[in-house]
Design a protein around this motif. Structure first.
Motif, PDB file in Angstrom:
ATOM      1  N   ASP A   1       0.808  -1.221   0.000  1.00 34.62           N
ATOM      2  CA  ASP A   1       0.000   0.000   0.000  1.00 34.62           C
ATOM      3  C   ASP A   1       0.845   1.277   0.000  1.00 34.62           C
ATOM      4  O   ASP A   1       0.326   2.367   0.195  1.00 34.62           O
ATOM      5  CB  ASP A   1      -0.969   0.006   1.187  1.00 34.62           C
ATOM      6  CG  ASP A   1      -0.276  -0.011   2.538  1.00 34.62           C
ATOM      7  OD1 ASP A   1       0.945  -0.264   2.582  1.00 34.62           O
ATOM      8  OD2 ASP A   1      -0.963   0.221   3.548  1.00 34.62           O
ATOM      9  N   VAL A   2       2.141   1.135  -0.257  1.00 36.70           N
ATOM     10  CA  VAL A   2       3.030   2.294  -0.317  1.00 36.70           C
ATOM     11  C   VAL A   2       2.681   3.134  -1.543  1.00 36.70           C
ATOM     12  O   VAL A   2       2.487   2.611  -2.639  1.00 36.70           O
ATOM     13  CB  VAL A   2       4.501   1.856  -0.367  1.00 36.70           C
ATOM     14  CG1 VAL A   2       5.415   3.032  -0.640  1.00 36.70           C
ATOM     15  CG2 VAL A   2       4.881   1.178   0.936  1.00 36.70           C
ATOM     16  N   SER A   3       2.627   4.414  -1.359  1.00 41.88           N
ATOM     17  CA  SER A   3       2.296   5.350  -2.425  1.00 41.88           C
ATOM     18  C   SER A   3       3.361   5.336  -3.518  1.00 41.88           C
ATOM     19  O   SER A   3       4.554   5.204  -3.239  1.00 41.88           O
ATOM     20  CB  SER A   3       2.208   6.762  -1.833  1.00 41.88           C
ATOM     21  OG  SER A   3       2.327   7.734  -2.830  1.00 41.88           O
ATOM     22  N   PRO A   4       2.959   5.526  -4.784  1.00 38.28           N
ATOM     23  CA  PRO A   4       3.942   5.640  -5.859  1.00 38.28           C
ATOM     24  C   PRO A   4       4.869   6.850  -5.690  1.00 38.28           C
ATOM     25  O   PRO A   4       5.930   6.890  -6.299  1.00 38.28           O
ATOM     26  CB  PRO A   4       3.107   5.800  -7.124  1.00 38.28           C
ATOM     27  CG  PRO A   4       1.698   5.615  -6.748  1.00 38.28           C
ATOM     28  CD  PRO A   4       1.593   5.566  -5.262  1.00 38.28           C
ATOM     29  N   TYR A   5       4.484   7.805  -4.867  1.00 33.87           N
ATOM     30  CA  TYR A   5       5.369   8.937  -4.600  1.00 33.87           C
ATOM     31  C   TYR A   5       6.541   8.515  -3.720  1.00 33.87           C
ATOM     32  O   TYR A   5       7.591   9.140  -3.738  1.00 33.87           O
ATOM     33  CB  TYR A   5       4.606  10.094  -3.958  1.00 33.87           C
ATOM     34  CG  TYR A   5       3.616  10.709  -4.915  1.00 33.87           C
ATOM     35  CD1 TYR A   5       4.058  11.507  -5.968  1.00 33.87           C
ATOM     36  CD2 TYR A   5       2.268  10.453  -4.803  1.00 33.87           C
ATOM     37  CE1 TYR A   5       3.161  12.044  -6.872  1.00 33.87           C
ATOM     38  CE2 TYR A   5       1.361  10.992  -5.706  1.00 33.87           C
ATOM     39  CZ  TYR A   5       1.817  11.780  -6.731  1.00 33.87           C
ATOM     40  OH  TYR A   5       0.937  12.313  -7.637  1.00 33.87           O
ATOM     41  N   ALA A   6       6.360   7.452  -2.952  1.00 31.50           N
ATOM     42  CA  ALA A   6       7.438   6.924  -2.121  1.00 31.50           C
ATOM     43  C   ALA A   6       8.200   5.820  -2.846  1.00 31.50           C
ATOM     44  O   ALA A   6       9.398   5.659  -2.645  1.00 31.50           O
ATOM     45  CB  ALA A   6       6.870   6.383  -0.812  1.00 31.50           C
ATOM     46  N   ALA A   7       7.512   5.073  -3.681  1.00 32.83           N
ATOM     47  CA  ALA A   7       8.122   3.977  -4.447  1.00 32.83           C
ATOM     48  C   ALA A   7       7.577   4.052  -5.867  1.00 32.83           C
ATOM     49  O   ALA A   7       6.500   3.513  -6.159  1.00 32.83           O
ATOM     50  CB  ALA A   7       7.784   2.635  -3.799  1.00 32.83           C
TER      51      ALA A   7
END
Length: 163
Positions: free
Chosen positions: A77-83
């Protein structure tokens, strides 16, 4: 984004500065879990925005900025802005250099990301280092494979910044 401080990258940043004649900026972002997403990503973006805004003062061309980073851990559920590999659409992203060790826990995600970038029409250079584990280049910087990885990164930056 649970560990890290700018000083951890001093050796590689000094190498880029010395070999490429560039300005290096490292962001001292807030760490999770005390500062969960999106705080670390927002700190990194603020550092990029500050660098672009301060380009004249730093003596750099704001149209020739490169952004880099090492690993970041997290769940699905990590945001694409973080990954960025988690983004559904990769079209329109800038050229990318992706490298990973063969024994790296993130290997499959990196391979998939590089392939998806290329399929989206993004110019992508990809390196898979046989026998390399997570952090191999930091833990054994003098090893032949580590030196080869560092040289590949410098060469890619040299090509990208020469354009």
């Amino acid at each position: 984004m649970i560990i890290g401080k700018p000083e951890m990258d001093d050796a590689s940043m000094v190498g880029f500065v010395e070999q490429l004649g560039v300005v290096a900026v490292s962001v001292d972002y807030r760490l999770a879990p005390e500062h969960p997403h999106p705080a670390p990503v927002e700190d990194c973006y603020a550092g990029l925005a500050w660098t672009a805004k301060s380009a004249a003062e730093l003596g750099i061309d704001p149209g020739r900025l490169a952004v880099g980073g090492a690993s970041a851990v997290g769940t699905g559920d990590v945001s694409p802005y973080a990954a960025p590999a988690r983004a559904a659409d990769l079209a329109g992203l800038p050229p990318a250099f992706v490298d990973v060790g063969e024994l790296e826990v993130f290997r499959d995600e990196c391979v998939d990301y590089a392939q998806r970038l290329a399929q989206a029409g993004v110019s992508t250079e990809f390196h898979l280092y046989p026998g390399a584990f997570h952090g191999f280049d930091v833990m054994v910087p003098g090893a032949t494979l580590s030196r080869r990885a560092a040289a590949a990164r410098v060469a890619a930056l040299k090509r990208a910044l020469r354009r």
